[in-house]
Design a protein around this motif. Structure first.
Motif, PDB file in Angstrom:
ATOM      1  N   ARG B 619      38.621  55.241  32.806  1.00  0.00           N
ATOM      2  CA  ARG B 619      40.015  55.110  33.246  1.00  0.00           C
ATOM      3  C   ARG B 619      40.170  55.760  34.608  1.00  0.00           C
ATOM      4  O   ARG B 619      39.661  56.865  34.832  1.00  0.00           O
ATOM      5  CB  ARG B 619      40.971  55.811  32.278  1.00  0.00           C
ATOM      6  CG  ARG B 619      41.051  55.169  30.928  1.00  0.00           C
ATOM      7  CD  ARG B 619      42.204  54.182  30.796  1.00  0.00           C
ATOM      8  NE  ARG B 619      42.182  53.586  29.478  1.00  0.00           N
ATOM      9  CZ  ARG B 619      41.739  52.343  29.202  1.00  0.00           C
ATOM     10  NH1 ARG B 619      41.307  51.551  30.163  1.00  0.00           N
ATOM     11  NH2 ARG B 619      41.734  51.888  27.979  1.00  0.00           N
ATOM     12  N   VAL B 678      45.761  45.250  33.905  1.00  0.00           N
ATOM     13  CA  VAL B 678      47.212  45.108  33.775  1.00  0.00           C
ATOM     14  C   VAL B 678      47.837  46.412  34.275  1.00  0.00           C
ATOM     15  O   VAL B 678      47.127  47.395  34.502  1.00  0.00           O
ATOM     16  CB  VAL B 678      47.624  44.803  32.309  1.00  0.00           C
ATOM     17  CG1 VAL B 678      47.063  43.460  31.884  1.00  0.00           C
ATOM     18  CG2 VAL B 678      47.161  45.893  31.359  1.00  0.00           C
ATOM     19  N   SER B 680      49.405  48.834  33.028  1.00  0.00           N
ATOM     20  CA  SER B 680      49.172  50.084  32.308  1.00  0.00           C
ATOM     21  C   SER B 680      47.725  50.575  32.450  1.00  0.00           C
ATOM     22  O   SER B 680      47.405  51.682  32.037  1.00  0.00           O
ATOM     23  CB  SER B 680      49.524  49.903  30.825  1.00  0.00           C
ATOM     24  OG  SER B 680      48.826  48.798  30.294  1.00  0.00           O
ATOM     25  N   ASP B 681      46.847  49.759  33.028  1.00  0.00           N
ATOM     26  CA  ASP B 681      45.473  50.215  33.275  1.00  0.00           C
ATOM     27  C   ASP B 681      45.376  51.070  34.534  1.00  0.00           C
ATOM     28  O   ASP B 681      44.333  51.671  34.789  1.00  0.00           O
ATOM     29  CB  ASP B 681      44.538  49.016  33.474  1.00  0.00           C
ATOM     30  CG  ASP B 681      44.361  48.204  32.211  1.00  0.00           C
ATOM     31  OD1 ASP B 681      44.507  48.779  31.127  1.00  0.00           O
ATOM     32  OD2 ASP B 681      44.077  46.995  32.305  1.00  0.00           O
TER      33      ASP B 681
END
Ligand code: FAD
Lengths: 289, 745
Positions: B619, B678, B680-681
């Motif tokens: 992440r 997306v 939220s990534d």
């Protein structure tokens, strides 16, 4: 290029009658978030669509006299989330249902559709299996009840017989000291399909697990109830050895495929990892400190 | 250079296309319809590689509702032995990409097209076309395609005197690399791989074409260049450009992918044959299967440095996938790879390799991210070997004014050093990191471009201003041009409306690409506005009956130049416009130029990641881009470009890739399984704009749109290394691959 008939009956009897009479040419429409996509892609070409959202039994949530819940098969994720008590009692089931798609999809998508679509990766299914939910089915030959895990038959297939409609899910009353959780692995943070999904439900008494159920998704042709994992947890105090044994049982239950969404090796490893993480969350919710 | 008071340049004005886009009123190409319109559909090859023995369309033609059929016979034939270039595109390949001729070269390659009264009939008619194929062995991956015994796509392509899939080679050289390496204390050489990635624009390719009975055609389509559409369609169909009017629709993203045509020539011939307007819209699946991603690559980079951190030699060998027809961006890879650095000895070589995949198209700084990925990862290792801070290493070797780059130029004033210094000084670079977290840095370069541009600046009778330019607006050029015009004329920016003309209403303007648009169009708009101001002063002079030289233009008003000029109250643009007819007629001016003086853009990025060791998920926690943006004419749009590039780089590095099955069919032709990030990534993507104006531009503009995608691949890879202590030499670093490396599988 063929015409499609659209029916929105108000009673279950009417729906079952029309569904049975159509003899395979009809499809049930709940939220349509699978069905309409399949129709656009050309993989489903129904001659008739039977919309079940006008049938109140299928769109309502009830608390049963014994403290359980009965959830209509067509209740959308958004409606489930708005229920004042359901999410407190079954946070794992609710989080699984609410993981489906996006805000827009949540306004439509139902747990009934998720189950009847027959995808091994359906998110709500492992959580429902872990919860020990029982489904009510109505068909031309009347009503019957079976456990959730008895519904999936393989990718895109269920054990419902022609004319049968899934009516509702019944979740049992919750003893004190219970908690559930659902986790899925997706490469993105949303808008993705589970590479592995694990639902865990636990009941603890004085730190000892007295009841446990584990549902495992996306690693076999159907979502699985993993009794071995539950048995490894029951009677334990969730010590490392017990949890590791449960993880091993999950890994052993995997019969995955190598595909664009994940490799066999990866899926098997992740099944164990998620079991451990979901167990920890469920235990926490059950009140273990 | 114009004197500018910067009231509007640099301000975050409301974008002129915003309201329409947010409310759904913006008209994209598939929003255009015409009476009598019919639908075109393409029959595509089900094979990755096959000789087309015969195409029988008789059954399809007999289906009620079918109005026209097109096969490659209907397009102009471009013999294989003669190149016909339009810009960087060779029409031999373009015509064969639009419609397969001798062979089907990839799964999804167009074989024929049908126009019918409905989309469904057209699709059904496609299924009735009988094509006899002789299936040939196919090759998808680069490493397979360059093997001596690989299936050969094109017999006419030779390399080293033998039939080959290597279709081209490009080399840049500076100094003597062997001598350079001989003097190095540390030499690191590594090999890398990247996968093809798609531009991922939201709007699929689509067009509507109408051909009247006198043979004149009108094309409405979504592209990065209406003049490119006109020229390519003219060449492929044989129509003179004067018979084609190409009208640019609002564009739903392009990122380079809409710098070539797919549908327009086919729709034009269908329209001509049927006598009806023909609309064609690709599905998302068609976009994935048949429109250009950028290249996958294999590369080997070797860098040598002395103990004190001076880089003495750099070498990069790059193989890039072209797809089925030649033309991969080897120039971007080989040209940009070492361009940020002052290195005495450099050699870069690029090879253009064909295989049975869809033909690549431009993608934001084409080739440059691939070039930088390998170089910037090796630099991280050099820094580690020398126990040097990786930014300090870059600073020590940074190109400056006067540095000679391997791809040719000697740099004028550039702001690369400033980007590194800003990164070093930024709190992000010193922020503490947690467990399994790592920080990576990388830099990058993009050429930027100028080229042909036309503009017309007209004053309306009521005293407002309409500016027409010729470049489709994919990155905010209308908003920026409105700022520039308002600044120059000294009027409120709300009085300026900026439009994109079509090929009949504005002069030739090269396509929107190469980060050229604001550079080029601000230049022609500036010259046009200067002419308008001259006219405005002349009109005021006429009214005041004084000499035009005795009038100045200040704050949107004509004023007497001084006491000697006479005493007159100032006249606003609106007051002069109201008298335009009496004083000489409408006021407006246009300028057309081949603009020169574009200068390169540089960027340095810092990226923090966290790795989930059990799931292999990477992440991105924090990301900051530092870029020399020349002059940020509209800062919000510049930041948007910087963020967009970083976001696309994160997808390229972590999750996006083309997957093929064993038959050579793309296995993930949907946004579900082709994993672009997306929202939220992504963390908030921070930006630091550094303004080192380009001295050769009236407003100091450098291109800003492409260099943001150059550093991310390496910045993220380096961050993953610093989180895990393990280096990855291949993208994407998807969860299964991360676990493979961690578990040593
Ligand atoms: C953008 C998007 C994202 C998605 N993301 C996810 C995700 O993250 N996780 C996930 O699991 N799924 C996801 N899905 C798939 C889908 O949303 C879910 O499977 C959803 O739960 C389906 O519910 P529905 O009510 O829309 O079903 P429908 O589409 O109405 O029905 C699905 C199938 O079940 C049948 N059916 C429905 N109800 C009954 C019934 N009561 N009795 C008998 N048969 C019935 C239908 O005939 C159909 O075959 C996504 C879909 C989309 C479009």
């Amino acid at each position: 290029m063929t015409d499609i008939r659209y029916l929105a009956p108000r009673t279950l009897e009417e729906a079952v009658g029309a569904f049975a009479a159509a003899a395979g040419a009809a499809r049930i429409l709940a939220g349509g978030t699978d069905l309409l996509v399949q129709m656009r892609a050309g993989s489903a070409r129904p001659g008739m669509i039977i919309d079940i959202k006008q049938i109140s039994e299928m769109t309502s949530i009830e608390e049963t006299a014994d403290g359980g819940f009965r959830i209509g098969a067509a209740v959308s994720g958004a409606v489930m989330a708005e229920h004042p008590r359901f999410g407190q009692v079954w946070p794992g089931v609710l989080e699984a249902v609410n993981l489906i798609g996006s805000t827009q999809v949540q306004g439509r998508a139902s747990a009934g559709g998720n189950l009847c679509n027959g995808s091994p990766a359906g998110d709500s299914v492992p959580a429902m299996i872990a919860a020990g939910a029982v489904v009510t089915i109505q068909g031309p030959n009347g009503r019957r009840q079976i456990p959730v895990e008895a519904v999936p038959a393989g990718p895109g297939r269920t054990t419902l017989t022609p004319g049968e409609i899934l009516v509702s899910f019944t979740l049992p009353p919750r003893p004190k000291g219970s908690g559930d959780a659902y986790l899925r692995m997706i490469p993105r943070t949303e808008m993705d399909i589970a590479v592995v999904g694990v639902g865990v439900s636990l009941t603890l008494e004085n730190g000892t697990v007295t009841a446990a159920r584990v549902g495992l998704g996306a690693v076999a042709p159907t979502v699985l109830l993993v009794a071995g994992a539950a048995n490894a947890l029951i009677g334990s105090k969730l010590d490392d050895a017990a949890v590791e044994a449960a993880a091993a049982a999950c890994r052993a239950a995997c019969r995955p495929i190598d595909d664009k969404r994940g490799t066999i090796v990866y899926r098997i490893k992740v099944a164990g990892v998620l079991l451990k993480r979901a167990t920890a969350i469920a235990a926490d919710r059950a009140g273990k400190v | 250079m114009n004197v500018i008071n910067n009231k509007w340049i640099g301000s975050r004005t409301i974008r002129p296309d915003g309201a329409d886009k947010v409310t759904g009123r913006a008209s994209y190409s598939s929003d255009t319809n015409m009476p009598g319109m019919i639908w075109g559909k393409v029959l595509r090859s089900p094979h990755a590689h096959a000789r087309i023995v015969s195409v029988d369309t008789s059954k399809a033609e007999a289906l009620p509702g079918v109005k026209a059929v097109v096969t490659s016979k209907d397009l102009v034939e471009f013999p294989l032995d003669t190149a016909v270039m339009l810009g960087i595109q060779d029409m031999r390949w373009m015509s064969r990409n639009v419609m397969a001729r001798e062979k089907a070269l990839f799964h999804g390659h167009p074989i024929a097209a049908i126009a019918a009264t409905t989309e469904a009939i057209a699709a059904e008619a496609c299924r009735l076309i009988v094509v006899e194929y002789e299936i040939l062995p196919h090759v998808i991956e680069l490493e397979e395609a360059i093997k001596p015994d690989a299936p050969i796509l094109h017999d006419f392509i030779q390399f080293d005197g033998k039939p080959s899939n290597i279709a081209g080679k490009l080399e840049h050289k500076l100094g003597d690399v062997d001598a350079g390496f001989a003097g190095a204390d540390v030499i690191i050489e590594r090999s890398f791989k990247t996968r093809p990635v798609h531009q991922g624009y939201l709007e699929p390719h689509s067009c509507l074409v109408s051909v009247s009975s006198d043979g004149k055609a009108v094309i409405w389509s979504s592209s990065q260049g209406q003049f490119m559409v006109r020229a390519m369609t003219g060449l492929l169909t044989g129509l003179p450009q004067s018979d084609i009017r190409a009208i640019p629709a609002e564009i739903g993203g392009g990122f380079g992918g809409k710098t070539i045509v797919y549908l327009e020539p086919v729709a034009l011939i269908l329209a001509k044959k049927s006598g009806r307007p023909v609309k064609m819209v690709m599905t998302r699946e068609e976009v994935f299967r048949a429109s250009g991603p950028t290249s996958g690559s294999m590369s080997t980079v070797k860098i040598g440095a002395t103990k004190d951190g001076k880089i003495v030699a750099g070498q990069g060998i790059y193989y890039l996938q072209a797809g089925a027809l030649p033309g991969s961006p080897i120039r971007g890879a080989a040209g940009c790879a070492f361009a940020p650095y002052d290195i005495p000895n450099v050699q870069t070589v690029g090879f253009d390799v064909v295989s049975n995949r869809s033909k690549v198209a431009a993608y934001r700084a084409p080739g440059a991210p691939i070039g930088a990925y390998a170089v910037e990862c090796v630099l991280d290792e050099i820094a580690e070997a020398l126990k040097m801070d990786p930014l300090e290493l870059r600073l020590k070797n940074a190109a400056k004014q006067g540095t000679k780059a391997a791809h040719g130029p000697v740099y004028p004033v550039i702001g690369f050093v400033d980007t590194i210094e800003a990164a070093l000084a930024h709190p992000h670079y010193k922020a503490p990191l947690g467990k399994h977290q790592g920080r990576g840095v990388a830099s990058g370069f993009w050429f930027n471009a100028g080229g042909e541009s036309s503009a017309q600046v007209n004053v309306t009778e009521d005293g407002n201003v309409v500016v027409t330019t010729g470049h489709p607006d994919v990155g905010g050029s209308r908003a920026a041009i409105a700022n520039v015009t308002a600044e120059l004329l000294g009027i409120d920016h709300k009085k300026v409306s900026v439009l994109i003309g079509d090929t009949a209403t504005i002069g030739y303007s090269n396509l929107t690409g190469g980060s050229r648009v604001l550079f080029a169009s601000a230049m022609v708009v500036t010259q046009s506005a200067d002419k308008v101001i001259t006219t405005l002063k002349e009109r005021a002079a006429k009214i005041w009956k004084i000499d035009p030289e005795a009038v100045t233009w200040e704050d949107g008003e004509a004023r007497p130049a001084g006491a000697n000029a006479g005493q007159f109250p100032p006249m606003t643009l609106a007051q002069i416009a109201a008298k335009a007819s009496e004083t000489g007629g409408p006021i407006g001016a246009g300028v057309q130029l081949n603009t020169q003086g574009a200068e390169g853009g540089f960027a340095t990025h810092i990226c923090d990641v966290e790795v989930d060791l059990d799931l292999g998920i990477v992440r991105v926690l924090r990301y900051t881009s530092f870029q020399d943006v020349g002059r940020a004419v509209h800062p919000a749009y510049v930041e948007g470009q910087m963020q967009g590039g970083a976001a696309q780089g994160i997808g390229w590095a972590l999750s996006e890739e083309y997957l093929y099955d064993k038959n050579g069919k793309m296995d993930n032709a949907s946004f579900l399984d082709y994993r672009m990030p997306v929202c939220s990534d992504l963390p908030m993507l921070d930006t630091v704009m550094i303004e080192v104006p380009n001295p050769k531009h009236p407003q100091g503009v450098r291109g800003v749109g492409e260099v943001p995608l150059v550093p991310p691949l390496a910045a993220i890879s380096n961050a993953v290394y610093h989180a895990l202590g393990k280096r990855f030499y291949s993208l994407p670093m998807s969860p299964p691959r991360v676990l493979e490396v961690l578990d040593g599988v």
